[in-house]
Write an enzyme that holds these catalytic residues in place. Structure first.
Site, PDB file in Angstrom:
ATOM      1  N   LYS A 146      -7.313  -8.719  15.018  1.00 29.64           N
ATOM      2  CA  LYS A 146      -7.939  -8.625  16.338  1.00 29.64           C
ATOM      3  C   LYS A 146      -9.055  -7.576  16.367  1.00 29.64           C
ATOM      4  O   LYS A 146      -9.944  -7.644  17.200  1.00 29.64           O
ATOM      5  CB  LYS A 146      -6.888  -8.284  17.390  1.00 29.64           C
ATOM      6  CG  LYS A 146      -5.636  -9.159  17.345  1.00 29.64           C
ATOM      7  CD  LYS A 146      -5.681 -10.252  18.333  1.00 29.64           C
ATOM      8  CE  LYS A 146      -4.469 -11.121  18.541  1.00 29.64           C
ATOM      9  NZ  LYS A 146      -3.442 -11.301  17.535  1.00 29.64           N
TER      10      LYS A 146
HETATM   11  C1  LIG Z   1      -2.853 -12.593  17.300  1.00 28.58           C
HETATM   12  C2  LIG Z   1      -2.252 -12.783  15.983  1.00 28.58           C
HETATM   13  C3  LIG Z   1      -2.054 -14.060  15.449  1.00 28.58           C
HETATM   14  C4  LIG Z   1      -2.385 -15.316  16.222  1.00 28.58           C
HETATM   15  O1  LIG Z   1      -3.763 -15.475  16.407  1.00 28.58           O
HETATM   16  P1  LIG Z   1      -4.311 -16.479  17.525  1.00 28.58           P
HETATM   17  O2  LIG Z   1      -5.776 -16.296  17.537  1.00 28.58           O
HETATM   18  O3  LIG Z   1      -3.675 -16.029  18.820  1.00 28.58           O
HETATM   19  O4  LIG Z   1      -3.878 -17.840  17.160  1.00 28.58           O
HETATM   20  C5  LIG Z   1      -1.555 -14.159  14.165  1.00 28.58           C
HETATM   21  N1  LIG Z   1      -1.209 -13.059  13.458  1.00 28.58           N
HETATM   22  C6  LIG Z   1      -1.358 -11.815  13.943  1.00 28.58           C
HETATM   23  C7  LIG Z   1      -0.949 -10.657  13.128  1.00 28.58           C
HETATM   24  C8  LIG Z   1      -1.893 -11.623  15.213  1.00 28.58           C
HETATM   25  O5  LIG Z   1      -2.051 -10.389  15.674  1.00 28.58           O
END
Ligand SMILES: *Cc1c(COP(=O)(O)O)cnc(C)c1O
Length: 494
Positions: free
Chosen positions: A112
Protein backbone atom coordinates in the site's frame (compact mmCIF):
# COMPACT_ATOMS: atom_id res chain seq x y z
CA UNK A 1 -8.86 12.77 -20.08
CA UNK A 2 -12.22 12.76 -18.31
CA UNK A 3 -13.29 10.43 -15.56
CA UNK A 4 -16.79 8.98 -15.44
CA UNK A 5 -18.79 7.37 -12.66
CA UNK A 6 -19.42 3.63 -12.93
CA UNK A 7 -23.08 4.19 -11.98
CA UNK A 8 -23.78 7.21 -14.15
CA UNK A 9 -21.37 7.93 -16.96
CA UNK A 10 -22.99 11.24 -17.75
CA UNK A 11 -21.10 12.44 -14.69
CA UNK A 12 -17.76 13.49 -16.16
CA UNK A 13 -15.02 15.02 -14.02
CA UNK A 14 -11.33 15.87 -14.21
CA UNK A 15 -8.73 13.63 -12.59
CA UNK A 16 -8.16 16.34 -9.96
CA UNK A 17 -11.84 16.19 -9.04
CA UNK A 18 -11.84 12.38 -8.95
CA UNK A 19 -8.80 12.31 -6.68
CA UNK A 20 -9.90 15.15 -4.39
CA UNK A 21 -13.39 13.68 -3.89
CA UNK A 22 -12.56 9.97 -3.92
CA UNK A 23 -16.05 8.74 -4.80
CA UNK A 24 -18.84 10.04 -7.03
CA UNK A 25 -21.76 11.67 -5.21
CA UNK A 26 -24.25 8.94 -6.19
CA UNK A 27 -21.94 6.22 -4.87
CA UNK A 28 -20.23 5.20 -8.14
CA UNK A 29 -16.47 4.95 -8.62
CA UNK A 30 -14.49 7.07 -11.05
CA UNK A 31 -12.83 5.52 -14.08
CA UNK A 32 -10.97 7.09 -16.99
CA UNK A 33 -13.22 7.42 -20.00
CA UNK A 34 -10.78 5.40 -22.08
CA UNK A 35 -7.58 3.51 -21.38
CA UNK A 36 -4.45 5.11 -22.88
CA UNK A 37 -1.90 2.84 -24.49
CA UNK A 38 1.88 2.59 -24.40
CA UNK A 39 3.58 2.05 -27.75
CA UNK A 40 6.43 -0.35 -28.42
CA UNK A 41 8.87 2.57 -28.67
CA UNK A 42 7.57 4.06 -25.46
CA UNK A 43 8.15 0.76 -23.65
CA UNK A 44 11.73 0.65 -24.93
CA UNK A 45 12.26 4.18 -23.79
CA UNK A 46 10.75 3.47 -20.36
CA UNK A 47 13.05 0.48 -19.95
CA UNK A 48 16.06 2.80 -19.77
CA UNK A 49 14.43 5.04 -17.19
CA UNK A 50 14.26 5.11 -13.39
CA UNK A 51 11.17 4.08 -11.43
CA UNK A 52 10.39 7.74 -10.79
CA UNK A 53 10.49 8.56 -14.50
CA UNK A 54 8.38 5.53 -15.35
CA UNK A 55 5.83 6.65 -12.74
CA UNK A 56 5.77 10.21 -14.14
CA UNK A 57 5.16 8.82 -17.63
CA UNK A 58 2.24 6.57 -16.63
CA UNK A 59 0.67 9.26 -14.46
CA UNK A 60 0.85 11.82 -17.24
CA UNK A 61 -1.24 9.53 -19.45
CA UNK A 62 -4.12 9.67 -16.97
CA UNK A 63 -3.75 12.96 -15.10
CA UNK A 64 -3.88 15.22 -18.12
CA UNK A 65 -5.05 18.18 -16.02
CA UNK A 66 -1.83 18.06 -13.97
CA UNK A 67 1.18 19.94 -15.37
CA UNK A 68 4.46 18.12 -16.04
CA UNK A 69 5.95 20.02 -13.11
CA UNK A 70 3.15 18.99 -10.79
CA UNK A 71 3.52 15.34 -11.69
CA UNK A 72 7.27 15.48 -11.21
CA UNK A 73 6.84 17.15 -7.84
CA UNK A 74 4.44 14.39 -6.79
CA UNK A 75 6.45 11.35 -7.90
CA UNK A 76 9.76 12.74 -6.68
CA UNK A 77 8.25 13.56 -3.31
CA UNK A 78 6.77 10.10 -3.00
CA UNK A 79 9.57 7.89 -4.25
CA UNK A 80 12.81 9.66 -3.41
CA UNK A 81 14.13 8.41 -0.04
CA UNK A 82 10.99 6.58 1.21
CA UNK A 83 11.97 3.13 -0.08
CA UNK A 84 14.97 0.89 0.61
CA UNK A 85 17.71 1.52 -1.96
CA UNK A 86 15.39 4.00 -3.69
CA UNK A 87 13.81 1.06 -5.48
CA UNK A 88 10.10 0.79 -4.70
CA UNK A 89 9.50 -2.45 -6.63
CA UNK A 90 12.57 -4.73 -6.97
CA UNK A 91 12.28 -8.20 -8.51
CA UNK A 92 13.44 -11.36 -6.74
CA UNK A 93 13.68 -14.77 -8.42
CA UNK A 94 12.09 -18.06 -7.45
CA UNK A 95 13.85 -20.31 -9.91
CA UNK A 96 14.08 -19.51 -13.62
CA UNK A 97 10.52 -18.80 -14.45
CA UNK A 98 9.06 -16.88 -11.53
CA UNK A 99 9.69 -13.30 -10.50
CA UNK A 100 8.52 -11.97 -7.19
CA UNK A 101 7.85 -8.26 -7.34
CA UNK A 102 8.58 -7.10 -3.79
CA UNK A 103 6.26 -4.24 -2.99
CA UNK A 104 7.05 -3.89 0.69
CA UNK A 105 10.23 -1.87 0.91
CA UNK A 106 8.44 1.31 2.00
CA UNK A 107 7.79 2.88 5.42
CA UNK A 108 5.05 0.43 6.52
CA UNK A 109 6.36 -2.74 4.84
CA UNK A 110 3.25 -3.39 2.73
CA UNK A 111 2.49 -2.72 -0.93
CA UNK A 112 0.00 0.00 0.00
CA UNK A 113 2.98 2.32 0.50
CA UNK A 114 3.50 2.54 -3.25
CA UNK A 115 0.16 4.27 -3.63
CA UNK A 116 -0.12 5.94 -0.26
CA UNK A 117 3.24 7.67 -0.35
CA UNK A 118 2.07 9.30 -3.57
CA UNK A 119 -1.61 9.94 -2.82
CA UNK A 120 -1.11 12.86 -0.37
CA UNK A 121 0.90 14.68 -3.05
CA UNK A 122 -1.72 13.98 -5.69
CA UNK A 123 -4.54 14.92 -3.37
CA UNK A 124 -3.11 18.22 -2.12
CA UNK A 125 -2.15 19.17 -5.68
CA UNK A 126 -5.65 18.24 -6.86
CA UNK A 127 -7.29 20.15 -4.00
CA UNK A 128 -5.41 23.30 -5.02
CA UNK A 129 -6.85 23.00 -8.52
CA UNK A 130 -10.33 22.40 -7.19
CA UNK A 131 -9.53 25.41 -5.01
CA UNK A 132 -12.37 25.44 -2.56
CA UNK A 133 -10.04 26.15 0.33
CA UNK A 134 -11.45 23.38 2.52
CA UNK A 135 -9.42 21.09 4.70
CA UNK A 136 -9.47 17.49 3.56
CA UNK A 137 -10.58 14.81 5.99
CA UNK A 138 -9.35 11.39 4.95
CA UNK A 139 -11.51 8.56 6.20
CA UNK A 140 -10.02 5.10 6.02
CA UNK A 141 -11.49 1.69 6.67
CA UNK A 142 -8.66 -0.78 6.91
CA UNK A 143 -8.08 -4.49 7.17
CA UNK A 144 -4.67 -3.58 8.56
CA UNK A 145 -2.22 -2.36 5.97
CA UNK A 146 -4.04 0.53 4.32
CA UNK A 147 -4.56 2.25 7.65
CA UNK A 148 -0.92 2.36 8.57
CA UNK A 149 0.24 3.23 5.07
CA UNK A 150 -2.31 6.06 4.85
CA UNK A 151 -1.30 7.36 8.30
CA UNK A 152 2.35 7.43 7.25
CA UNK A 153 1.52 9.09 3.95
CA UNK A 154 -0.71 11.80 5.41
CA UNK A 155 0.91 12.45 8.78
CA UNK A 156 1.50 16.18 9.24
CA UNK A 157 0.43 16.94 5.66
CA UNK A 158 -0.85 20.51 5.79
CA UNK A 159 -4.62 21.06 5.66
CA UNK A 160 -5.46 17.39 6.06
CA UNK A 161 -6.80 15.28 8.93
CA UNK A 162 -6.77 11.50 8.75
CA UNK A 163 -9.12 9.18 10.65
CA UNK A 164 -8.60 5.41 10.51
CA UNK A 165 -10.98 2.63 11.56
CA UNK A 166 -9.78 -0.95 11.87
CA UNK A 167 -11.50 -4.16 13.09
CA UNK A 168 -10.08 -4.45 16.62
CA UNK A 169 -9.72 -8.23 16.48
CA UNK A 170 -9.02 -8.55 12.77
CA UNK A 171 -5.44 -7.31 12.41
CA UNK A 172 -2.05 -8.75 13.37
CA UNK A 173 -0.24 -7.67 16.55
CA UNK A 174 2.31 -5.78 14.49
CA UNK A 175 -0.36 -4.06 12.41
CA UNK A 176 -2.17 -2.95 15.57
CA UNK A 177 1.06 -1.69 17.14
CA UNK A 178 1.95 0.17 13.98
CA UNK A 179 -1.35 2.04 13.97
CA UNK A 180 -1.79 2.64 17.69
CA UNK A 181 1.69 4.14 17.94
CA UNK A 182 1.26 6.44 14.93
CA UNK A 183 2.97 9.82 15.23
CA UNK A 184 1.69 13.09 13.78
CA UNK A 185 -0.58 15.99 14.76
CA UNK A 186 -3.41 15.26 12.32
CA UNK A 187 -3.89 11.52 12.88
CA UNK A 188 -6.76 9.67 14.62
CA UNK A 189 -7.10 5.91 15.02
CA UNK A 190 -10.04 3.82 16.28
CA UNK A 191 -10.61 0.10 16.68
CA UNK A 192 -14.17 -0.96 15.93
CA UNK A 193 -16.13 -3.91 17.25
CA UNK A 194 -16.77 -5.64 13.95
CA UNK A 195 -14.96 -6.94 10.89
CA UNK A 196 -13.44 -5.10 7.92
CA UNK A 197 -16.68 -5.08 5.96
CA UNK A 198 -18.37 -3.37 8.93
CA UNK A 199 -15.65 -0.73 8.90
CA UNK A 200 -15.89 -0.26 5.14
CA UNK A 201 -19.69 -0.12 5.14
CA UNK A 202 -19.61 2.39 8.02
CA UNK A 203 -17.16 4.63 6.20
CA UNK A 204 -19.14 4.45 2.96
CA UNK A 205 -22.28 5.38 4.86
CA UNK A 206 -20.66 8.47 6.39
CA UNK A 207 -19.34 9.47 2.99
CA UNK A 208 -22.79 9.55 1.46
CA UNK A 209 -24.67 10.93 4.51
CA UNK A 210 -25.81 14.45 3.65
CA UNK A 211 -26.22 15.59 7.24
CA UNK A 212 -22.67 14.55 8.10
CA UNK A 213 -21.41 16.26 4.95
CA UNK A 214 -23.29 19.44 5.84
CA UNK A 215 -21.80 19.51 9.31
CA UNK A 216 -18.30 19.16 7.90
CA UNK A 217 -18.99 21.79 5.32
CA UNK A 218 -20.08 24.32 7.98
CA UNK A 219 -16.77 23.75 9.68
CA UNK A 220 -14.62 24.10 6.57
CA UNK A 221 -13.95 20.41 6.07
CA UNK A 222 -14.54 18.04 3.20
CA UNK A 223 -14.22 14.25 3.08
CA UNK A 224 -11.99 12.31 0.80
CA UNK A 225 -11.00 8.69 0.67
CA UNK A 226 -7.60 7.05 0.76
CA UNK A 227 -9.16 3.61 0.26
CA UNK A 228 -8.57 1.96 -3.06
CA UNK A 229 -11.91 3.29 -4.28
CA UNK A 230 -9.93 6.52 -4.88
CA UNK A 231 -8.52 6.64 -8.41
CA UNK A 232 -5.40 8.24 -6.96
CA UNK A 233 -4.70 4.94 -5.23
CA UNK A 234 -5.00 2.90 -8.38
CA UNK A 235 -2.91 4.82 -10.83
CA UNK A 236 0.37 4.47 -8.85
CA UNK A 237 -0.20 0.72 -8.78
CA UNK A 238 -0.25 0.44 -12.55
CA UNK A 239 3.32 1.72 -12.58
CA UNK A 240 4.94 -1.27 -10.91
CA UNK A 241 3.51 -3.77 -13.35
CA UNK A 242 4.81 -1.74 -16.27
CA UNK A 243 8.07 -1.30 -14.41
CA UNK A 244 8.43 -5.05 -13.76
CA UNK A 245 8.01 -5.61 -17.50
CA UNK A 246 10.71 -3.03 -18.23
CA UNK A 247 13.06 -4.67 -15.73
CA UNK A 248 12.50 -8.07 -17.32
CA UNK A 249 13.13 -6.58 -20.78
CA UNK A 250 16.40 -5.20 -19.47
CA UNK A 251 17.33 -8.64 -18.16
CA UNK A 252 16.86 -10.01 -21.66
CA UNK A 253 14.09 -12.38 -20.59
CA UNK A 254 12.13 -14.06 -23.37
CA UNK A 255 8.69 -12.49 -23.14
CA UNK A 256 7.63 -13.09 -26.72
CA UNK A 257 4.52 -14.96 -25.56
CA UNK A 258 3.85 -12.55 -22.75
CA UNK A 259 3.82 -13.34 -19.06
CA UNK A 260 1.26 -14.08 -16.36
CA UNK A 261 0.65 -12.12 -13.19
CA UNK A 262 -0.64 -13.45 -9.88
CA UNK A 263 -2.01 -11.04 -7.28
CA UNK A 264 -3.10 -11.88 -3.73
CA UNK A 265 -6.44 -10.14 -3.77
CA UNK A 266 -8.82 -8.56 -1.30
CA UNK A 267 -10.47 -5.35 -2.44
CA UNK A 268 -9.49 -6.02 -6.08
CA UNK A 269 -7.43 -2.81 -6.32
CA UNK A 270 -4.03 -4.30 -6.96
CA UNK A 271 -5.22 -6.77 -9.58
CA UNK A 272 -7.30 -4.08 -11.27
CA UNK A 273 -4.10 -2.04 -11.62
CA UNK A 274 -2.53 -5.09 -13.29
CA UNK A 275 -5.52 -5.21 -15.63
CA UNK A 276 -4.89 -1.58 -16.56
CA UNK A 277 -1.22 -2.34 -17.21
CA UNK A 278 -2.37 -5.14 -19.53
CA UNK A 279 -4.95 -2.96 -21.26
CA UNK A 280 -2.30 -0.27 -21.81
CA UNK A 281 -0.21 -2.77 -23.76
CA UNK A 282 1.98 -4.57 -21.23
CA UNK A 283 2.10 -8.15 -22.61
CA UNK A 284 0.31 -9.74 -19.66
CA UNK A 285 -1.50 -12.93 -20.62
CA UNK A 286 -3.53 -14.21 -17.68
CA UNK A 287 -4.34 -12.36 -14.47
CA UNK A 288 -4.47 -14.85 -11.63
CA UNK A 289 -6.64 -13.74 -8.77
CA UNK A 290 -5.55 -15.45 -5.54
CA UNK A 291 -7.83 -15.53 -2.50
CA UNK A 292 -7.63 -17.04 0.95
CA UNK A 293 -10.47 -19.05 2.52
CA UNK A 294 -12.75 -16.04 1.93
CA UNK A 295 -12.92 -17.15 -1.68
CA UNK A 296 -15.82 -15.07 -2.92
CA UNK A 297 -13.75 -13.91 -5.92
CA UNK A 298 -12.70 -17.44 -6.87
CA UNK A 299 -16.35 -18.43 -6.91
CA UNK A 300 -17.31 -15.32 -8.82
CA UNK A 301 -14.73 -15.85 -11.55
CA UNK A 302 -15.74 -19.51 -11.87
CA UNK A 303 -19.53 -19.10 -11.79
CA UNK A 304 -20.40 -15.46 -12.49
CA UNK A 305 -22.30 -15.38 -9.19
CA UNK A 306 -21.14 -12.97 -6.52
CA UNK A 307 -22.67 -14.01 -3.22
CA UNK A 308 -21.61 -12.48 0.06
CA UNK A 309 -24.20 -14.45 2.05
CA UNK A 310 -21.58 -16.77 3.43
CA UNK A 311 -19.47 -17.24 6.50
CA UNK A 312 -16.68 -14.72 7.05
CA UNK A 313 -13.40 -16.30 8.09
CA UNK A 314 -10.57 -14.69 10.01
CA UNK A 315 -7.40 -16.03 8.40
CA UNK A 316 -3.63 -15.64 8.70
CA UNK A 317 -3.74 -13.39 5.62
CA UNK A 318 -6.04 -10.76 7.21
CA UNK A 319 -5.57 -8.09 4.54
CA UNK A 320 -7.56 -10.35 2.24
CA UNK A 321 -10.36 -11.15 4.68
CA UNK A 322 -12.94 -9.30 2.62
CA UNK A 323 -16.33 -10.20 1.23
CA UNK A 324 -17.14 -6.97 -0.59
CA UNK A 325 -14.37 -6.19 -3.05
CA UNK A 326 -15.06 -2.55 -3.87
CA UNK A 327 -12.96 -2.31 -6.97
CA UNK A 328 -14.74 -5.15 -8.67
CA UNK A 329 -17.34 -2.54 -9.58
CA UNK A 330 -14.80 -0.90 -11.87
CA UNK A 331 -13.97 -4.21 -13.51
CA UNK A 332 -17.65 -4.94 -14.06
CA UNK A 333 -18.12 -1.54 -15.70
CA UNK A 334 -15.26 -2.23 -18.10
CA UNK A 335 -16.32 -5.81 -18.87
CA UNK A 336 -19.91 -4.70 -19.41
CA UNK A 337 -18.66 -2.27 -22.06
CA UNK A 338 -19.43 0.83 -20.02
CA UNK A 339 -23.07 -0.01 -19.30
CA UNK A 340 -23.56 2.20 -16.23
CA UNK A 341 -27.17 1.20 -15.66
CA UNK A 342 -26.21 -2.46 -15.62
CA UNK A 343 -23.50 -1.79 -13.03
CA UNK A 344 -25.85 0.33 -10.92
CA UNK A 345 -28.38 -2.53 -10.97
CA UNK A 346 -25.79 -5.09 -9.90
CA UNK A 347 -24.62 -2.87 -7.03
CA UNK A 348 -28.22 -2.35 -6.03
CA UNK A 349 -28.77 -6.11 -5.90
CA UNK A 350 -25.59 -6.50 -3.87
CA UNK A 351 -26.77 -3.91 -1.36
CA UNK A 352 -30.29 -5.39 -1.12
CA UNK A 353 -29.72 -9.14 -1.43
CA UNK A 354 -25.98 -9.49 -0.88
CA UNK A 355 -25.81 -11.24 -4.21
CA UNK A 356 -25.81 -10.80 -8.00
CA UNK A 357 -25.17 -12.82 -11.13
CA UNK A 358 -23.59 -11.33 -14.25
CA UNK A 359 -24.76 -12.05 -17.78
CA UNK A 360 -23.05 -14.55 -20.07
CA UNK A 361 -21.08 -11.97 -21.95
CA UNK A 362 -19.50 -10.61 -18.74
CA UNK A 363 -18.99 -14.15 -17.47
CA UNK A 364 -17.06 -15.07 -20.60
CA UNK A 365 -14.88 -11.98 -20.61
CA UNK A 366 -14.16 -12.49 -16.93
CA UNK A 367 -12.95 -16.05 -17.55
CA UNK A 368 -10.98 -14.91 -20.55
CA UNK A 369 -8.94 -12.42 -18.56
CA UNK A 370 -8.81 -13.99 -15.11
CA UNK A 371 -8.10 -17.26 -13.42
CA UNK A 372 -9.45 -17.50 -9.85
CA UNK A 373 -8.05 -19.77 -7.17
CA UNK A 374 -7.74 -19.90 -3.41
CA UNK A 375 -5.53 -21.27 -0.68
CA UNK A 376 -6.52 -22.00 2.93
CA UNK A 377 -4.35 -21.34 6.00
CA UNK A 378 -2.85 -24.80 6.11
CA UNK A 379 -1.71 -24.66 2.50
CA UNK A 380 -0.47 -21.12 3.06
CA UNK A 381 1.85 -22.29 5.83
CA UNK A 382 2.97 -25.26 3.74
CA UNK A 383 3.79 -22.91 0.90
CA UNK A 384 5.89 -20.62 3.13
CA UNK A 385 7.84 -23.66 4.36
CA UNK A 386 8.30 -25.13 0.88
CA UNK A 387 9.40 -21.88 -0.75
CA UNK A 388 11.85 -21.31 2.08
CA UNK A 389 13.22 -24.84 1.78
CA UNK A 390 13.44 -24.90 -2.03
CA UNK A 391 14.65 -21.38 -2.71
CA UNK A 392 15.77 -19.96 0.65
CA UNK A 393 13.17 -17.27 0.10
CA UNK A 394 11.03 -16.08 3.00
CA UNK A 395 7.59 -14.76 2.10
CA UNK A 396 4.64 -13.46 4.09
CA UNK A 397 1.24 -15.15 4.33
CA UNK A 398 -0.43 -13.08 1.58
CA UNK A 399 2.39 -13.67 -0.86
CA UNK A 400 2.25 -17.38 -0.01
CA UNK A 401 -1.42 -17.48 -1.00
CA UNK A 402 -0.42 -16.04 -4.37
CA UNK A 403 2.49 -18.45 -4.86
CA UNK A 404 0.25 -21.41 -4.03
CA UNK A 405 -2.46 -20.35 -6.49
CA UNK A 406 0.13 -19.49 -9.18
CA UNK A 407 1.48 -23.04 -8.90
CA UNK A 408 -2.00 -24.48 -9.08
CA UNK A 409 -2.69 -22.42 -12.21
CA UNK A 410 0.48 -23.69 -13.86
CA UNK A 411 -0.36 -27.27 -13.07
CA UNK A 412 -3.99 -27.20 -14.13
CA UNK A 413 -3.50 -25.08 -17.27
CA UNK A 414 -0.10 -26.25 -18.46
CA UNK A 415 0.65 -22.58 -19.19
CA UNK A 416 4.35 -22.13 -18.49
CA UNK A 417 4.80 -18.51 -19.43
CA UNK A 418 7.02 -16.52 -17.05
CA UNK A 419 5.09 -15.67 -13.91
CA UNK A 420 5.24 -12.42 -11.97
CA UNK A 421 3.87 -12.69 -8.45
CA UNK A 422 3.00 -9.61 -6.44
CA UNK A 423 4.53 -9.84 -2.97
CA UNK A 424 2.43 -7.54 -0.87
CA UNK A 425 3.95 -7.56 2.62
CA UNK A 426 7.17 -8.18 4.48
CA UNK A 427 7.21 -11.55 6.28
CA UNK A 428 7.90 -9.60 9.47
CA UNK A 429 4.45 -8.06 9.37
CA UNK A 430 2.97 -11.49 10.06
CA UNK A 431 5.85 -12.91 12.04
CA UNK A 432 4.14 -15.55 14.16
CA UNK A 433 2.34 -17.19 11.28
CA UNK A 434 5.48 -17.17 9.15
CA UNK A 435 7.57 -18.48 12.04
CA UNK A 436 5.10 -21.27 12.77
CA UNK A 437 5.66 -22.67 9.29
CA UNK A 438 9.41 -23.08 9.76
CA UNK A 439 9.90 -23.43 13.51
CA UNK A 440 8.39 -25.57 16.28
CA UNK A 441 8.91 -22.95 18.92
CA UNK A 442 6.97 -19.70 18.73
CA UNK A 443 7.64 -17.18 21.49
CA UNK A 444 4.54 -15.55 22.99
CA UNK A 445 6.08 -12.07 22.74
CA UNK A 446 5.89 -10.50 19.26
CA UNK A 447 9.39 -9.03 19.38
CA UNK A 448 10.96 -12.25 20.61
CA UNK A 449 9.23 -13.96 17.68
CA UNK A 450 10.68 -11.35 15.33
CA UNK A 451 14.15 -11.95 16.75
CA UNK A 452 13.80 -15.70 16.40
CA UNK A 453 12.65 -15.45 12.77
CA UNK A 454 15.64 -13.25 12.09
CA UNK A 455 17.98 -15.67 13.86
CA UNK A 456 16.71 -18.73 11.98
CA UNK A 457 16.55 -17.21 8.51
CA UNK A 458 19.11 -14.41 8.57
CA UNK A 459 16.56 -12.26 6.70
CA UNK A 460 16.88 -8.67 7.90
CA UNK A 461 14.07 -7.20 9.97
CA UNK A 462 12.85 -4.00 8.29
CA UNK A 463 13.64 -0.88 10.34
CA UNK A 464 10.03 0.32 10.63
CA UNK A 465 9.20 -2.95 12.38
CA UNK A 466 12.20 -3.18 14.70
CA UNK A 467 11.65 0.48 15.65
CA UNK A 468 8.18 -0.38 16.99
CA UNK A 469 9.81 -1.69 20.15
CA UNK A 470 10.40 1.76 21.51
CA UNK A 471 7.17 3.44 20.34
CA UNK A 472 4.52 4.84 22.73
CA UNK A 473 0.90 3.72 22.29
CA UNK A 474 -1.15 6.83 21.48
CA UNK A 475 -4.50 5.35 20.39
CA UNK A 476 -6.37 2.56 22.13
CA UNK A 477 -10.05 3.52 21.84
CA UNK A 478 -12.43 0.84 20.61
CA UNK A 479 -15.87 1.98 19.43
CA UNK A 480 -19.13 0.41 18.34
CA UNK A 481 -19.51 -0.15 14.60
CA UNK A 482 -22.50 2.23 14.59
CA UNK A 483 -20.57 5.10 16.21
CA UNK A 484 -18.20 6.06 13.39
CA UNK A 485 -19.83 9.44 12.80
CA UNK A 486 -19.42 10.41 16.46
CA UNK A 487 -15.76 9.43 16.30
CA UNK A 488 -15.33 11.65 13.25
CA UNK A 489 -16.90 14.67 14.95
CA UNK A 490 -14.85 14.12 18.07
CA UNK A 491 -11.61 13.85 16.10
CA UNK A 492 -12.36 17.14 14.34
CA UNK A 493 -13.64 18.88 17.47
CA UNK A 494 -16.91 19.76 15.80
C1 LIG B 1 -4.32 -4.81 0.86
C2 LIG B 1 -3.55 -6.04 0.77
C3 LIG B 1 -3.89 -7.06 -0.13
C4 LIG B 1 -5.11 -6.96 -1.02
O1 LIG B 1 -4.97 -5.97 -2.00
P1 LIG B 1 -6.26 -5.42 -2.77
O2 LIG B 1 -5.77 -4.31 -3.61
O3 LIG B 1 -7.20 -4.94 -1.69
O4 LIG B 1 -6.84 -6.54 -3.53
C5 LIG B 1 -3.07 -8.16 -0.21
N1 LIG B 1 -2.00 -8.30 0.61
C6 LIG B 1 -1.65 -7.36 1.50
C7 LIG B 1 -0.48 -7.58 2.37
C8 LIG B 1 -2.40 -6.20 1.62
O5 LIG B 1 -2.04 -5.27 2.50
Amino acid sequence: MNFVSTRNNKIKVSSAYAIAHGISSEGGLFLPESIPTISHDEFNCLASKSYIDRAAFILSKFLTDFTVEEIEYCVKGAYTDSFDNNNPAPLAKLGDNTEIIELWHGPTCAFKDLALQLLPYLMTTAAKKENDGKKIVILVATSGDTGKAALEGFKNVKDTEIIVFYPCDGVSVTQKLQMSSQEGDNVHVFGIKGNFDDAQTGVKRIFTDDSVKAKLDENGYEFSSANSINWGRLVPQIVYYVSAYCDMLNEGKDLSNGFNVTVPTGNFGNILAAYFAKAMGTPINKLICASNRNKILTDFINTGIYDKNREFYTTISPSMDILVSSNLERMLYILAGGDDQYVADLQDKLAKNGCFEVNDSVKNSLKDVFYGGYCDDEKTLDTIAKVYKDFGYLCDTHTAVAICVANEYRQTSGDNRPMVIASTASPYKFTKSVLSSISDSIPEDEFEAIDLLNEITGVNTPKPISNLRSKQIRFSEVIDKTALDKAVFKSLNI
